[in-house]
Design a protein around this motif. Structure first.
Motif, mmCIF file in Angstrom:
data_model
loop_
_atom_site.group_PDB
_atom_site.id
_atom_site.type_symbol
_atom_site.label_atom_id
_atom_site.label_comp_id
_atom_site.label_asym_id
_atom_site.label_seq_id
_atom_site.Cartn_x
_atom_site.Cartn_y
_atom_site.Cartn_z
ATOM 1 N N PRO A 217 0.890 -1.229 0.008
ATOM 2 C CA PRO A 217 0.161 -0.112 0.042
ATOM 3 C C PRO A 217 0.722 1.123 0.011
ATOM 4 O O PRO A 217 0.474 2.303 -0.382
ATOM 5 C CB PRO A 217 -0.688 -0.088 1.228
ATOM 6 N N GLU A 218 1.905 1.180 0.449
ATOM 7 C CA GLU A 218 2.856 2.429 0.603
ATOM 8 C C GLU A 218 3.399 2.697 -0.859
ATOM 9 O O GLU A 218 4.009 3.833 -0.861
ATOM 10 C CB GLU A 218 4.249 2.116 1.247
ATOM 11 N N THR A 219 3.348 1.763 -1.934
ATOM 12 C CA THR A 219 3.518 2.184 -3.176
ATOM 13 C C THR A 219 2.453 2.585 -3.964
ATOM 14 O O THR A 219 2.479 2.779 -5.252
ATOM 15 C CB THR A 219 4.276 1.150 -3.912
ATOM 16 N N THR A 220 1.214 2.597 -3.494
ATOM 17 C CA THR A 220 -0.011 2.961 -4.231
ATOM 18 C C THR A 220 -0.567 4.300 -3.538
ATOM 19 O O THR A 220 -0.689 4.593 -2.379
ATOM 20 C CB THR A 220 -1.201 1.916 -3.854
ATOM 21 N N GLY A 221 -0.899 5.191 -4.530
ATOM 22 C CA GLY A 221 -1.509 6.426 -4.330
ATOM 23 C C GLY A 221 -2.761 6.592 -5.007
ATOM 24 O O GLY A 221 -3.174 6.056 -5.829
ATOM 25 N N TYR A 222 -3.746 7.488 -4.249
ATOM 26 C CA TYR A 222 -5.131 7.779 -4.762
ATOM 27 C C TYR A 222 -5.334 9.257 -4.823
ATOM 28 O O TYR A 222 -4.784 9.827 -3.926
ATOM 29 C CB TYR A 222 -6.142 7.142 -3.846
ATOM 30 N N SER A 223 -5.826 9.718 -5.939
ATOM 31 C CA SER A 223 -6.064 11.085 -5.831
ATOM 32 C C SER A 223 -7.341 11.216 -6.871
ATOM 33 O O SER A 223 -7.734 10.462 -7.471
ATOM 34 C CB SER A 223 -4.961 12.000 -6.725
ATOM 35 N N ILE A 224 -8.021 12.608 -6.650
ATOM 36 C CA ILE A 224 -9.291 12.663 -7.278
ATOM 37 C C ILE A 224 -8.813 12.951 -8.793
ATOM 38 O O ILE A 224 -7.906 13.564 -9.275
ATOM 39 C CB ILE A 224 -9.962 13.979 -6.837
ATOM 40 N N ALA A 225 -9.183 12.028 -9.729
ATOM 41 C CA ALA A 225 -9.054 11.937 -11.314
ATOM 42 C C ALA A 225 -9.522 13.111 -11.888
ATOM 43 O O ALA A 225 -10.717 13.761 -11.636
ATOM 44 C CB ALA A 225 -9.552 10.863 -11.945
ATOM 45 N N LYS A 226 -8.560 13.749 -12.441
ATOM 46 C CA LYS A 226 -8.666 15.146 -13.306
ATOM 47 C C LYS A 226 -8.927 14.980 -14.961
ATOM 48 O O LYS A 226 -7.937 14.337 -15.512
ATOM 49 C CB LYS A 226 -7.706 16.335 -13.237
ATOM 50 N N MET A 227 -10.081 14.678 -15.233
ATOM 51 C CA MET A 227 -10.380 14.290 -16.711
ATOM 52 C C MET A 227 -11.458 15.576 -17.153
ATOM 53 O O MET A 227 -11.918 16.297 -16.774
ATOM 54 C CB MET A 227 -11.594 12.909 -16.451
ATOM 55 N N PRO A 228 -11.180 15.636 -18.623
ATOM 56 C CA PRO A 228 -11.984 16.636 -19.422
ATOM 57 C C PRO A 228 -13.602 16.291 -19.217
ATOM 58 O O PRO A 228 -13.780 15.211 -18.945
ATOM 59 C CB PRO A 228 -11.637 16.309 -20.865
ATOM 60 N N PRO A 229 -14.250 17.327 -19.099
ATOM 61 C CA PRO A 229 -15.822 17.302 -18.665
ATOM 62 C C PRO A 229 -16.241 16.303 -19.589
ATOM 63 O O PRO A 229 -17.250 15.214 -19.051
ATOM 64 C CB PRO A 229 -16.172 18.551 -18.925
ATOM 65 N N GLU A 230 -16.051 16.246 -20.790
ATOM 66 C CA GLU A 230 -16.716 15.054 -21.566
ATOM 67 C C GLU A 230 -16.299 13.471 -21.467
ATOM 68 O O GLU A 230 -17.147 12.640 -21.472
ATOM 69 C CB GLU A 230 -16.439 15.366 -23.303
ATOM 70 N N VAL A 231 -15.092 13.508 -20.837
ATOM 71 C CA VAL A 231 -14.604 12.020 -20.494
ATOM 72 C C VAL A 231 -15.381 11.753 -19.286
ATOM 73 O O VAL A 231 -15.800 10.616 -19.046
ATOM 74 C CB VAL A 231 -13.147 12.036 -20.424
ATOM 75 N N LEU A 232 -15.641 12.409 -18.193
ATOM 76 C CA LEU A 232 -16.143 12.220 -17.042
ATOM 77 C C LEU A 232 -17.479 11.933 -17.338
ATOM 78 O O LEU A 232 -18.134 11.121 -16.730
ATOM 79 C CB LEU A 232 -16.028 13.449 -15.918
ATOM 80 N N ALA A 233 -18.101 12.789 -18.285
ATOM 81 C CA ALA A 233 -19.528 12.511 -18.362
ATOM 82 C C ALA A 233 -19.608 11.223 -18.888
ATOM 83 O O ALA A 233 -20.566 10.438 -18.719
ATOM 84 C CB ALA A 233 -20.053 13.720 -19.433
ATOM 85 N N ARG A 234 -18.926 10.675 -19.855
ATOM 86 C CA ARG A 234 -18.950 9.467 -20.496
ATOM 87 C C ARG A 234 -18.920 8.354 -19.536
ATOM 88 O O ARG A 234 -19.362 7.387 -19.601
ATOM 89 C CB ARG A 234 -17.788 9.390 -21.626
ATOM 90 N N VAL A 235 -17.800 8.290 -18.505
ATOM 91 C CA VAL A 235 -17.547 7.517 -17.327
ATOM 92 C C VAL A 235 -18.902 7.435 -16.542
ATOM 93 O O VAL A 235 -19.464 6.245 -16.344
ATOM 94 C CB VAL A 235 -16.452 7.789 -16.613
ATOM 95 N N GLU A 236 -19.325 8.600 -16.266
ATOM 96 C CA GLU A 236 -21.052 8.669 -15.359
ATOM 97 C C GLU A 236 -21.784 8.052 -16.138
ATOM 98 O O GLU A 236 -22.698 7.310 -15.561
ATOM 99 C CB GLU A 236 -20.958 10.104 -15.059
ATOM 100 N N LYS A 237 -22.046 8.347 -17.531
ATOM 101 C CA LYS A 237 -23.044 7.486 -18.131
ATOM 102 C C LYS A 237 -22.926 6.055 -18.285
ATOM 103 O O LYS A 237 -23.957 5.442 -18.084
ATOM 104 C CB LYS A 237 -23.059 8.206 -19.674
ATOM 105 N N ASP A 238 -21.459 5.470 -18.383
ATOM 106 C CA ASP A 238 -21.481 3.948 -18.296
ATOM 107 C C ASP A 238 -21.778 3.713 -17.084
ATOM 108 O O ASP A 238 -22.460 2.615 -16.967
ATOM 109 C CB ASP A 238 -19.940 3.784 -18.735
ATOM 110 N N VAL A 239 -21.269 4.345 -16.010
ATOM 111 C CA VAL A 239 -21.864 3.908 -14.727
ATOM 112 C C VAL A 239 -23.274 3.633 -14.528
ATOM 113 O O VAL A 239 -23.836 2.843 -14.076
ATOM 114 C CB VAL A 239 -20.915 4.550 -13.480
ATOM 115 N N TRP A 240 -24.073 4.874 -14.895
ATOM 116 C CA TRP A 240 -25.559 4.786 -14.543
ATOM 117 C C TRP A 240 -26.068 3.618 -15.552
ATOM 118 O O TRP A 240 -27.218 3.179 -14.913
ATOM 119 C CB TRP A 240 -25.986 6.158 -14.914
ATOM 120 N N ARG A 241 -25.583 3.390 -16.563
ATOM 121 C CA ARG A 241 -26.134 2.711 -17.381
ATOM 122 C C ARG A 241 -26.013 1.222 -16.874
ATOM 123 O O ARG A 241 -26.975 0.515 -16.893
ATOM 124 C CB ARG A 241 -25.437 2.763 -18.944
#
Length: 301
Positions: A217-241
């Motif tokens: 776990p010490e070699t693993t990092g997590y951060s809020i993903a910074k994506m273009p709005p259109e990519v984030l919208a596609r991800v969220e659309k896939d999740v809701w689908r």
């Protein structure tokens, strides 16, 4: 009120994720203690024990049984038949999403992008050269129905290939050979009808394997993903689908690779781990929720 309900926490089992189950259960039990909930906890071994569970008077089963019959729809079908509420997805979604192959088929039939893949029964001969011709010089080998990236290997040559197959000999079911898609690895949590912050996962491994998740776990990092709005919208659309098709409501986790702005769905986890290393817990924290609030949302969803 949640405080008036009788809870039963189930943990253990014989799956390859037994230790993860016990860790999740320990954290959930501590949260239940802090919240003053009325619960009992049962550690299970063989499936025959499930048929004599102390369910009389139980209003809600908190299922911490990662992997195997606890996650593949078997326990969910039993509790559905007894009309007892539980956390996680229902029996149909649990059965489908426990299989990476079936998840791929549902997703691709619904217009969601997945990596190129080929699957065979465990133990059936697989031709390395043909797989390379189909999937590329490097590809990924996965057991179909194991969680926590157990048994997942990256293959770059025949030696890697033979080693990966030898590991998979201890599992039943199918083997999935999948195109190695390079890009940003993100995980998206759903909690009580809301999408949590998309997490970008960075690690010092060729794959986000079991070792990367739990042993390094010490070699693993997590951060809020910074994506273009259109990519984030596609991800969220896939999740809701996927949530709509599978009737997922209280919580789940969706793993993607983002390559050149295109999200590829890797898998859906219908019973995410809830221990200190779990990415679902880390995403909830970035959304401003403490652990007890997460558990409260799950049991009241």
């Amino acid at each position: 009120m949640a405080e008036q309900r009788k809870f039963l926490i189930l943990k253990g089992g014989r799956s390859s994720e037994r230790e993860v189950s016990l860790k999740t259960a320990a954290h959930v039990e501590a949260a239940f203690d802090r919240m003053g909930l009325d619960y009992k906890s049962v550690e299970l071994d063989g499936f025959s024990e499930w048929l004599s569970l102390p369910l009389k008077g139980v209003d809600y089963v908190f299922n911490a049984m990662h992997g195997g019959p606890g996650e593949d729809g078997t326990l969910q079908a039993l509790l559905d038949g007894l009309n007892i509420r539980y956390n996680g997805a229902g029996r149909e979604a649990s059965a489908i999403c426990m299989s990476k192959v079936l998840t791929r088929l549902v997703a691709s039939a619904s217009g969601i992008r997945v990596p190129e893949g080929v699957w065979t029964p465990c133990g059936e001969p697989a031709n390395f050269s043909r797989l390379q011709a189909t999937l590329g010089a490097s590809f990924v080998v996965k057991p179909d129905a194991q969680g926590c990236s157990i048994g997942v290997s990256a293959v770059n040559n025949k030696e890697d290939f033979d080693a990966a197959l030898s590991v998979l000999n201890r599992f039943n079911g199918r083997v999935l050979f999948e195109e190695l898609v390079s890009g940003d690895e993100i995980t998206v949590g759903l909690l009580d009808g809301e999408i949590l912050p998309c997490l970008l996962i960075s690690h010092a491994h060729s794959l986000f394997s079991y070792d990367a998740k739990f042993n390094s776990p010490e070699t693993t990092g997590y951060s809020i993903a910074k994506m273009p709005p259109e990519v984030l919208a596609r991800v969220e659309k896939d999740v809701w689908r996927m949530c709509s098709i599978l009737d997922i409501r209280d919580y789940a986790r969706f793993d993607f690779i983002i390559k050149d702005g295109v999200p590829f769905l890797l898998e859906v986890n219908t019973l995410p781990g809830l221990n200190s290393h779990s990415v679902f817990v880390k995403a909830s924290g970035l959304a401003g929720m403490d652990y007890d609030s997460v558990i409260g949302k799950i049991i009241n969803a």
